[in-house]
Design an enzyme around this catalytic site. Structure first.
Site, PDB file in Angstrom:
ATOM      1  N   GLU A  71      -2.376  26.096 -39.967  1.00 23.27           N
ATOM      2  CA  GLU A  71      -2.543  27.304 -40.561  1.00 23.27           C
ATOM      3  C   GLU A  71      -1.793  28.480 -39.600  1.00 23.27           C
ATOM      4  O   GLU A  71      -1.114  29.142 -40.067  1.00 23.27           O
ATOM      5  CB  GLU A  71      -4.202  27.881 -40.567  1.00 23.27           C
ATOM      6  CG  GLU A  71      -4.930  27.119 -41.591  1.00 23.27           C
ATOM      7  CD  GLU A  71      -5.599  25.918 -41.074  1.00 23.27           C
ATOM      8  OE1 GLU A  71      -5.318  25.532 -40.063  1.00 23.27           O
ATOM      9  OE2 GLU A  71      -6.400  25.383 -41.733  1.00 23.27           O
ATOM     10  N   PHE A 126     -21.751  26.400 -42.986  1.00 24.64           N
ATOM     11  CA  PHE A 126     -20.614  25.439 -42.566  1.00 24.64           C
ATOM     12  C   PHE A 126     -19.429  26.342 -42.636  1.00 24.64           C
ATOM     13  O   PHE A 126     -18.998  26.697 -44.033  1.00 24.64           O
ATOM     14  CB  PHE A 126     -20.837  24.120 -43.480  1.00 24.64           C
ATOM     15  CG  PHE A 126     -19.733  23.241 -43.256  1.00 24.64           C
ATOM     16  CD1 PHE A 126     -19.788  22.634 -41.875  1.00 24.64           C
ATOM     17  CD2 PHE A 126     -18.626  23.017 -44.178  1.00 24.64           C
ATOM     18  CE1 PHE A 126     -18.378  21.665 -41.610  1.00 24.64           C
ATOM     19  CE2 PHE A 126     -17.531  22.097 -43.970  1.00 24.64           C
ATOM     20  CZ  PHE A 126     -17.513  21.511 -42.714  1.00 24.64           C
ATOM     21  N   GLN A 127     -18.596  26.110 -41.936  1.00 25.34           N
ATOM     22  CA  GLN A 127     -17.177  26.852 -42.109  1.00 25.34           C
ATOM     23  C   GLN A 127     -17.477  28.162 -42.201  1.00 25.34           C
ATOM     24  O   GLN A 127     -16.568  28.825 -43.142  1.00 25.34           O
ATOM     25  CB  GLN A 127     -16.354  25.927 -42.924  1.00 25.34           C
ATOM     26  CG  GLN A 127     -15.841  24.616 -42.105  1.00 25.34           C
ATOM     27  CD  GLN A 127     -14.625  24.069 -43.143  1.00 25.34           C
ATOM     28  OE1 GLN A 127     -14.327  24.209 -44.020  1.00 25.34           O
ATOM     29  NE2 GLN A 127     -13.919  23.287 -42.172  1.00 25.34           N
ATOM     30  N   LYS A 146     -16.488  32.015 -51.820  1.00 29.58           N
ATOM     31  CA  LYS A 146     -16.108  31.009 -52.605  1.00 29.58           C
ATOM     32  C   LYS A 146     -16.440  31.067 -54.175  1.00 29.58           C
ATOM     33  O   LYS A 146     -15.498  30.601 -55.018  1.00 29.58           O
ATOM     34  CB  LYS A 146     -16.677  29.918 -52.151  1.00 29.58           C
ATOM     35  CG  LYS A 146     -16.205  28.425 -52.566  1.00 29.58           C
ATOM     36  CD  LYS A 146     -16.845  27.173 -51.930  1.00 29.58           C
ATOM     37  CE  LYS A 146     -16.715  25.897 -52.769  1.00 29.58           C
ATOM     38  NZ  LYS A 146     -17.129  24.677 -52.106  1.00 29.58           N
ATOM     39  N   MET A 196       9.780  31.645 -17.919  1.00 29.33           N
ATOM     40  CA  MET A 196       9.666  32.956 -17.439  1.00 29.33           C
ATOM     41  C   MET A 196       8.419  33.318 -16.360  1.00 29.33           C
ATOM     42  O   MET A 196       8.410  33.811 -15.653  1.00 29.33           O
ATOM     43  CB  MET A 196       9.246  33.782 -18.518  1.00 29.33           C
ATOM     44  CG  MET A 196       9.287  35.435 -18.396  1.00 29.33           C
ATOM     45  SD  MET A 196      11.129  36.040 -17.746  1.00 29.33           S
ATOM     46  CE  MET A 196      11.848  36.270 -19.248  1.00 29.33           C
TER      47      MET A 196
END
Length: 562
Positions: free
Chosen positions: A49, A111-112, A161, A475
């Site tokens: 993602e 969940f999630q 959802k 750096m």
């Protein structure tokens, strides 16, 4: 028409003229992905993602359109956070569509489940949690409007959802009315008159160009203003390309790794016109001594930017597409007078620029990273879209590539996001399939999102990936060398990874450069190869980015080199 919420999203994307989305499916967005399957809407499936959101960001920066990314709930959504913050810091128009658990499960540690609206509130221009399908078209319409208007930025639309599957009699709104959100495009002409009066008084003026010029597509008007006044001009990192590098009044980049002429001119000028800039700490150095002799005039579409970092004597609120032409109109009649009164000043600072170029030591047996950038600059004649990751290679690219066009330099300026470069380059190539897109990346940053290299092969994006491989976090190591007594705590990243084999394993051609005499031939081969190419270029470890203004020092207290 009666359709599902998922189908309504696709119709809304079409109404917003979106031609591609980047994303990664998951449980909460299954219905949306099923609708994508049947609609054949163009979707780029990344490997992570974070890669998807950076790709959408690169697409937006390169094309000027709104980038769109889709992710599922919980970890899918939180994996977008770094990319959303990156876009927020650089004012990039982005709409992130995330799935949320079903309405009855929200707030139950399901969940999630993650509170993506709460998480992204500080790093978005606005965000939504849609729990009713009736609210979906309006939320999407507002999201795109907010993302692309005023000062651009990212907007999150988090959708429960069950909303995706619910039915709606779909109608897309034709207009947006948001209480309290009214971007100012045309400001006060009296302010323009006041600025004009200051121009006539100035004897050591300086124009400071930032990323706002790129975002507003105002570089053409800006260049005319520069030439009509005869004033010298400097750029921030994000403003590179707005003025061609070889323009006779251009002094280069200002700030921590800016040119001697740009930094000293800022210290000595009596009038500073900051156009589409943020005055961040990498530019100002010691804030209390920034442009100490100058009146500062700040041009910006966002009133919140004014006086945030640097006190402005005059503020010009409005779209640069309005303010620059408005000021140019006043200047045209006195152009020769202005040029005459600043002639000696401009001549002096240009001489500083010519006598103090950014240079580097030449090592006959080593492939110097700056040489790589210079060779690519010559081979592409400044016509490529250049993308970088973050680190030393980013600054060398800014210093040694000859940028000639706006929107030709894509980099994470504000947040400094390692891992940004590769997916952003793929997004840029997706949006500009006919342009050469070249990525400069360090070996550290490349490893952070190297899985996205497979996308180059999967979609045949002909990106050229040039890894400036010094086997160290360059750096950070430079700061350890200069300010921490050379104690290189965990910055040596020498390992066993073979980048050529890694590229080939993902279906991408791999090349390697270890000697200076190989460099030109290999780079030409890479550019001539039709598909994606990775070039692993071995560069020395102990090379510093110079000049450098140490943190907390004035701009004229540079450590020079070369």
């Amino acid at each position: 028409m009666i359709i599902t919420g998922a189908e309504a999203i696709i119709e809304s994307l079409k109404n917003e003229n979106v031609d591609v989305v980047f994303g990664y499916p998951g449980g909460a967005v299954l219905t949306l992905y099923d609708a994508l399957y049947t609609s054949n809407f163009r979707h780029i499936l990344t490997k992570h993602e974070q890669g998807a959101v950076h790709a959408a960001d690169g697409y937006a920066r390169a094309t000027g359109k709104v980038g769109v990314v889709i992710a599922t709930s919980g970890p899918g959504a939180t994996n977008l956070v770094t990319g959303i913050a990156t876009a927020y810091m650089d004012s990039i128009p982005l709409v992130a569509i995330t799935g949320q658990v079903s309405v009855p499960l929200i707030g139950r540690d399901s969940f999630q489940e993650a509170d993506i609206r709460g998480i992204t509130t500080p790093i978005t221009k606005h965000n939504y949690l849609v729990k009713k399908v009736e609210d979906l078209p309006g939320a999407l319409k507002e999201a795109f409007y907010i993302a692309r208007t005023g000062r651009p930025g990212p907007v999150v639309v988090d959708i429960a959802k069950d909303v995706f599957a619910a039915s709606i009699d779909y109608q897309y709104p034709t207009e947006v009315k948001l209480r309290g959100y009214r971007p100012i495009y045309e400001g006060n002409m009296e302010t323009i008159n006041q600025v004009f009066a200051e121009l006539k008084l100035a004897r050591k003026p300086l124009i400071f160009v930032g990323g706002g010029v790129n975002l507003s597509d105002s570089s053409e008007a800006l260049r005319e203003f520069v030439e009509q006044t005869g004033f010298p001009v400097i750029s921030s990192l994000m403003g590179l390309g707005c003025i061609p590098f070889d323009h006779p009044q251009y002094l280069g980049m200002v700030g921590m790794h800016g040119t001697y002429a740009a930094n000293v001119a800022t210290t000595e000028c009596d009038l500073l016109l900051g156009i589409g800039v943020r005055f961040d700490d990498r530019v100002t150095g010691l804030l209390s001594d920034f442009a100490p002799k100058a009146k500062i005039i700040h041009f910006d579409i966002d009133p919140a930017e004014i006086n945030k970092n640097v006190l402005a004597h005059l503020r010009v609120i409005g779209d640069l597409k309005w303010s620059i032409p408005a000021l140019l109109h006043r200047v045209n009649d006195v152009s020769e007078v202005l040029k005459e009164q600043v002639h000696s000043w401009t001549e002096q600072v240009v001489r500083w620029y010519q006598e103090n170029p950014v240079t580097y030591p030449q090592e006959a047996d080593l492939v110097m990273p700056q040489t790589v950038v210079e060779k690519i600059s010559r081979l592409t004649q400044g016509d490529a879209v250049i993308v970088t990751d973050v680190g030393q290679h980013q600054m060398w690219t800014a210093q040694f590539y000859g940028f000639t066009n706006p929107r030709s330099f894509l980099t994470s300026g504000g947040l400094g996001t390692m891992g940004y470069g590769l997916p952003a380059a793929l997004g840029a190539q997706c949006g500009l399939p006919d342009r050469a897109v070249i990525l400069f990346v360090g070996d550290g940053g490349f490893m952070m999102n190297c899985q996205e290299l497979a996308i180059a092969a999967d979609y045949n994006f002909p990106v050229k990936v040039l890894i400036l491989n010094n086997q160290t976090l360059g750096m950070v190591a430079q700061w350890q060398r200069m300010f921490y007594g050379g104690r290189y705590s965990h910055t040596n990243i020498k390992g066993h990874t073979d980048f050529v084999k890694l590229a080939e394993a993902m279906g991408v051609k791999g090349l390697r450069v270890t000697k200076p005499e190989e460099l030109g031939t290999v780079l030409e081969e890479a550019l001539a190869t039709p598909g994606p190419v990775v070039v692993d270029i071995r560069t020395p470890e102990m090379v510093d980015v110079l000049p450098m203004v140490p943190a907390g020092a004035r701009l004229d207290q540079m450590i020079m080199g070369g």
